[in-house]
Design a protein around this motif. Sequence first.
Motif, PDB file in Angstrom:
ATOM      1  N   ILE A 130      -1.769  -5.106  -7.363  1.00 17.77           N
ATOM      2  CA  ILE A 130      -1.124  -3.894  -6.109  1.00 17.77           C
ATOM      3  C   ILE A 130      -1.893  -2.834  -7.453  1.00 17.77           C
ATOM      4  O   ILE A 130      -2.449  -1.646  -6.502  1.00 17.77           O
ATOM      5  N   ASP A 166       2.884   8.320   0.320  1.00 16.87           N
ATOM      6  CA  ASP A 166       2.884   8.792  -0.814  1.00 16.87           C
ATOM      7  C   ASP A 166       2.078   9.794  -1.791  1.00 16.87           C
ATOM      8  O   ASP A 166       1.596  10.959  -0.534  1.00 16.87           O
ATOM      9  N   ASP A 170      -4.843  -0.658  -4.739  1.00 17.38           N
ATOM     10  CA  ASP A 170      -4.112   0.698  -4.757  1.00 17.38           C
ATOM     11  C   ASP A 170      -5.897   1.474  -5.509  1.00 17.38           C
ATOM     12  O   ASP A 170      -5.749   2.436  -4.240  1.00 17.38           O
ATOM     13  N   LEU A 214       2.743   3.912  -3.023  1.00 18.26           N
ATOM     14  CA  LEU A 214       2.887   4.027  -3.941  1.00 18.26           C
ATOM     15  C   LEU A 214       4.124   5.327  -4.312  1.00 18.26           C
ATOM     16  O   LEU A 214       4.507   6.075  -4.185  1.00 18.26           O
ATOM     17  N   LEU A 270      -1.383   7.609   0.723  1.00 23.38           N
ATOM     18  CA  LEU A 270      -1.479   6.127   1.467  1.00 23.38           C
ATOM     19  C   LEU A 270      -0.394   6.073   2.030  1.00 23.38           C
ATOM     20  O   LEU A 270       0.964   6.587   1.647  1.00 23.38           O
ATOM     21  N   ARG A 285       4.518   4.277  -8.466  1.00 22.33           N
ATOM     22  CA  ARG A 285       3.042   4.540  -9.147  1.00 22.33           C
ATOM     23  C   ARG A 285       2.633   4.595 -11.322  1.00 22.33           C
ATOM     24  O   ARG A 285       1.961   3.967 -10.761  1.00 22.33           O
ATOM     25  N   ARG A 304      -0.817  10.484  -3.193  1.00 22.51           N
ATOM     26  CA  ARG A 304      -2.135  10.523  -3.231  1.00 22.51           C
ATOM     27  C   ARG A 304      -2.669  10.179  -1.719  1.00 22.51           C
ATOM     28  O   ARG A 304      -3.630   9.995  -0.976  1.00 22.51           O
ATOM     29  N   ILE A 348       0.543  -1.422   0.019  1.00 25.41           N
ATOM     30  CA  ILE A 348      -0.049   0.016   0.205  1.00 25.41           C
ATOM     31  C   ILE A 348       0.568   1.061   0.126  1.00 25.41           C
ATOM     32  O   ILE A 348       2.363   1.095   0.455  1.00 25.41           O
ATOM     33  N   LEU A 391      -7.852   4.387  -2.764  1.00 24.25           N
ATOM     34  CA  LEU A 391      -7.814   5.213  -3.239  1.00 24.25           C
ATOM     35  C   LEU A 391      -9.742   6.276  -2.999  1.00 24.25           C
ATOM     36  O   LEU A 391      -9.730   7.273  -3.292  1.00 24.25           O
ATOM     37  N   GLU A 412      -0.409   2.751 -12.588  1.00 27.03           N
ATOM     38  CA  GLU A 412      -0.889   3.487 -12.950  1.00 27.03           C
ATOM     39  C   GLU A 412      -1.457   2.999 -14.839  1.00 27.03           C
ATOM     40  O   GLU A 412      -2.466   2.955 -15.997  1.00 27.03           O
ATOM     41  N   ARG A 459      -9.224   2.764   3.660  1.00 28.49           N
ATOM     42  CA  ARG A 459      -8.416   3.402   4.492  1.00 28.49           C
ATOM     43  C   ARG A 459      -8.336   3.605   5.360  1.00 28.49           C
ATOM     44  O   ARG A 459      -7.484   3.506   6.254  1.00 28.49           O
ATOM     45  N   GLU A 481      -0.704  -2.901   5.784  1.00 27.78           N
ATOM     46  CA  GLU A 481       0.179  -3.601   4.628  1.00 27.78           C
ATOM     47  C   GLU A 481       0.839  -4.474   5.149  1.00 27.78           C
ATOM     48  O   GLU A 481       1.679  -4.014   7.050  1.00 27.78           O
TER      49      GLU A 481
END
Length: 258
Positions: free
Chosen positions: A127, A236, A131, A55, A240, A87, A238, A53, A135, A91, A141, A146
């Motif tokens: 992943i 990260d 992810d 990236l 996370l 990431r 975002r 979790i 998100l 993505e 969340r 992890e």
Amino acid sequence: MAFVGANVCPGGWVAVRIDDNLARPASAEVFPDVTSLMGAWGDASSILVGIPIGLQDAGHPRRAAFQLARDLLKPQRHHSVSPVPSRAAVEAFRSGEARSYEALSERNHRALGKKLSKQSAAMVAKIAELDALMLTDADARGKLREAHRELCFWGLNGGRPMSCSKAQPEGIAERLGVLVEYLPWAHEFFDDVWRGSRPKVPLAVVVDALATALTAVGTHPFLGDLQSIPPEPQRDARGLPMEVVYRLPRELADADGV
């Protein structure tokens, strides 16, 4: 209360659920994806997953948890901790722009200056799945963190890595020996789950999932509180967390002031 540990397996995710009545054997299910797992067992107080979790990207090129976990598992099990894809690579996979090993590795190199190993590239699909859930789902969340199977066993074994690979019968026996110290019904549980699972789930995967679930349990008379590396998780781009959690036997945790 219930606590869940989940790891990937052929066909999806194998998850083990332990209720706070530790005298009763756990239950196990195979889910096709992590969203299905959350839909069925999202009432659990804590869910630990054996997939990264958080990236890395150009602004966060180093994942401290990766190196710290490897350091704790040296010299036997550190190679089980794989570098986490960027990431950008994840993505690109999710959008369909990069699906081959070569394309994913190139995306990772552009983002972090490093090619992907085959082992890390094989994790990208799971992943990306996890992810996307993290998100978009606030409940996920709040509950998912992890873990890593070998770091779970390292903690449960008093801060000592397993000496044998789980690919060997001796490695399975070694891990079962650790789990029985905390869950006397572990042997019976494995026999029931492994014989009854269709399709057949590798025994090593079930062993890992039970260790992850035991690590998630809120209160155990012989285990200290959940700890993480690093103690203050990185975040990260975002938001996370980038961390890996574990637990030590209570006497060791108390000695460390935890």
